[in-house]
Enzyme design. Sequence first.
Site, PDB file in Angstrom:
ATOM      1  N   LYS B  78       5.079  -0.484  -9.758  1.00 62.87           N
ATOM      2  CA  LYS B  78       3.694  -0.127  -9.462  1.00 62.87           C
ATOM      3  C   LYS B  78       3.283   0.968 -10.448  1.00 62.87           C
ATOM      4  CE  LYS B  78       0.802   1.267  -5.505  1.00 62.87           C
ATOM      5  NZ  LYS B  78       0.806   1.689  -4.084  1.00 62.87           N
ATOM      6  N   SER B 153      -2.276  -1.096  -1.112  1.00 66.26           N
ATOM      7  CA  SER B 153      -2.665  -0.849  -2.485  1.00 66.26           C
ATOM      8  C   SER B 153      -1.671  -1.389  -3.514  1.00 66.26           C
ATOM      9  CB  SER B 153      -2.816   0.654  -2.685  1.00 66.26           C
ATOM     10  OG  SER B 153      -1.554   1.297  -2.559  1.00 66.26           O
ATOM     11  N   SER B 177       0.605   0.296   2.414  1.00 67.34           N
ATOM     12  CA  SER B 177       0.396  -0.245   1.063  1.00 67.34           C
ATOM     13  C   SER B 177       1.517  -1.126   0.513  1.00 67.34           C
ATOM     14  CB  SER B 177       0.136   0.894   0.077  1.00 67.34           C
ATOM     15  OG  SER B 177      -1.191   1.347   0.217  1.00 67.34           O
TER      16      SER B 177
END
Lengths: 448, 471
Positions: B78, B153, B177
């Site tokens: 990420k 997210s 997330s």
Amino acid sequence: MEKKKTIAMRYTPVIGLEVHVELKTRSKMFCACSADYFGREPNTHTCPVCLGLPGALPVPNKKAIDWCILIGLALNCDIPLFSKFDRKNYFYPDLSKGYQISQYDEPFCKNGHVKISNGKRINIRRVHMEEDTGKLIHEAVDDQKVSLIDFNRSGVPLVEIVTEPDFESAEEVIEYLKTVQQIVRYLEVSNADMEKGNMRLEPNISLRKIKNSDLPKYKVEVKNINSFKFVEKTINFEIERQKKIFEGGKTPVQETRGWGEAKGETISQRSKEEAHDYRYFPEPDIPPIHWTESQVSHLKSQMIELPQTKFDRLRRVYGLSDYDAEILTKEKKTAIYFEEAVRLAKAIPTKTIANWIINKRIDIQNESVGRLIKQISMSHSSSIDESKLQSAIKDVIKDNEKAVNDYKNGKTSVIMFLIGNVMRKLKTKINPSIMKIALEKALRNSNG
Amino acid sequence: MKLRSLTIKKATEGLKQKKFSSVELTKACLEKIKKLNPTLNAFISVCEEEALKDARKADKAMQNGNTSPLLGIPIALKDLFLTKGIRTTAGSKVLENYVPPFDATVVKKLKDAGAVIIGKTNCDAWAHGSSGENSDFGPTKNPWNTDYVPGGSSSGSAVAVASDMCTASTGTDTGGSIRLPASFCNVVGLKPTYGRVSRYGIVAMASSLDSIGHFTKTVEDAALLLSITAGNDSMDATTPQKQVPDYPKSLNRKPRELMLGIPKEYFLTGIDPEIKELTTKALSVLRVSNYHTQEISLPHTEYANACYYIIQPAEVSSNLARYDGIRYGFRRETFGDEAKRRIMLGTYTLSSGYYDAYYKKAMKVRTLITRDFDEAFKIVDAIIAPVSPTPAWKIGEKIDDPLKMYLSDIFTVTANLAGIPGLSIPIGFTKNGLPVGIQILGPQFAEETLFEIGKAFEEATQNETWRKRKP
């Protein structure tokens, strides 16, 4: 004159103090960078943590926390078993994270006090730990005015000591400050050098009507003070300034002012309306600190003898005068030197040792205790038998009338003859120069 | 055999047996990225050159007998995970050109274990979002239906694993997330116990809630990755000195009989009937395995979202203060709407005069929510709950209604507030063909239990037709 007196009687200064002490730990408060930043090449003592880079996290310096607690203990504080760090949020370019890690409602130390010489007790509200900020440097580069940031100081451990508004004069403040400075130096946790910014002061000053026991509804905080002299000037200036405002029928406004040495006055920096809202909240990156009773008592057991105790002991044990004891305990190393000398030189009176150290301004860094003792013994073997010496001198003066008269008539070389006589009488070897001084003194005082 | 579809376990076996090389495996993933990324937008940066170099190095190391657990395995990060020399944006234009000078602790651990870093995945800017639409680099799309959101997210990381662009990926879970996008994309997502995995070097969202986890194709892989990333870090004061169990090994233990709690509060408000149905079905599968179920109550659940949306923005407002326009090149106007919204919310709730009514109260509620779980775990070994009240929604559907968007976190924020671990596993598809997952929650540091239950479910359903589906 008359008017001034009445004003002086109508108002009492109400003064509180915040003192920041920079600790001399090897590393910074929350990272492994060297905390020894003074005079270093800008931005060489930095890392992602003290630069506040994305993703960096603070890990507290255990030594710094222990030292903060030691300061608290030395100032007679309570050490709560629960404590935590908080974030103090504000914007300033020298603040790398946009917040300072500090302590808000659960400081490491609470409710201490210091006694000053007039017998008054200055209460200490709290002693807490925080980190220093970077430093802005305003200069011209290629003829352009720029502001540069040096983060070497960012994250250096600071201990803040906050008093209750218990001071009533600049003298009291100065005495307290000197005491605090002496204590942290004794503890060897800070150099407390004002010029280097190791110790910073922020007094808050207001005036209270004599008959009114309530605290004033305003206070004026003064920043940018970097010497004891300036704090004295600041306080006295503020007292006068605020008095005049009261005389004019008004109340001074709550604000932050700065000391301007050039004009010898304080200058308004920020009013109450512009005061920061620091939006404190618990620092989530550092778990709260839970002390056990035994951890606190372990720290207590590490406490060294503090200046006041040392002063009392030196007076009691060695029969020193207040004056001598004060000078000898002003710095810990002097006191240690003195006691070492006393221990090594059993035959020399402690008073003599004290006098030597005090009056001869012995450079204790470079003069070993052993050498000092030798010196004292050599020069002062006479003083061991001060009375014998004096009576021998007296006898020699009486028995050698001619030589004495010659001396008084200007034939000073004859003194060597007299010295020889005294020596023979005493049957000991004495430093001739000491003897000479004593003899000259006696000759001056002798009649005829 | 499609190399890129392999699990870490299978790929490692294949590499060891020299059935294929790390370069081949990495190339297969890179090809897939090239093919799909223009549509799915799962990656912000693809590290083709570095990845191939690392893959070649891994192949050589393999020949020299190196047996590092992730040797040659392509892993995506990420874009919140700092990578030395590779730009790290946090999905925000504010850090568009930011190249970190150091690796996050987790990145270092993955590299030390031999992983090949294949790229940096898209995410909602600063991890603010539940849909993947808040990225300043464009929304990520759901590989199962590109009209739908992949969940956020950690949107790109979930999509990258779901569509075989990498073997595994990392994510962060502050309010769901990881678990939400895992459930929307049919992959396994682990949110470990708070503090189990170091946060050092990961762009902070809300520091007291951020958990560092990952996406994998199987529960076994999730266990393997955690055994590498977990542990005390001297750079993160919130990681306890707690021994890291050998998670993969403990999966081979004799299955235990366990009591699973079904929290009634998670089945009340507006839950989609299909979610309810699939969850019920999953529970019956688990009951056939070694497990018993029991209804439990987590009475403060209804306050969780309100509590979360006070604490989280408060910490966000403080954590984003360092991007002050002086050092990162962009002024604060560059922040997107959602970041601005959270900065304002957080600044407000921390303000003097409001602190007690908001932040302080929220912290008290947080304690009550934690206590709910403590009580529950006295009678059950784990809790099974839906990840989200609905399956993935259409792109754009909630983007103009932040409150509606926040409500999608209603079942996930509780675990972050309590600091407990949660494992999101796939349980099937809606009639529309959208994936659905459940989360298994356990007491702090009980990840082993979550893996055990997750794997049991996988095994019990391995022959079901939905397991064979590919996006």
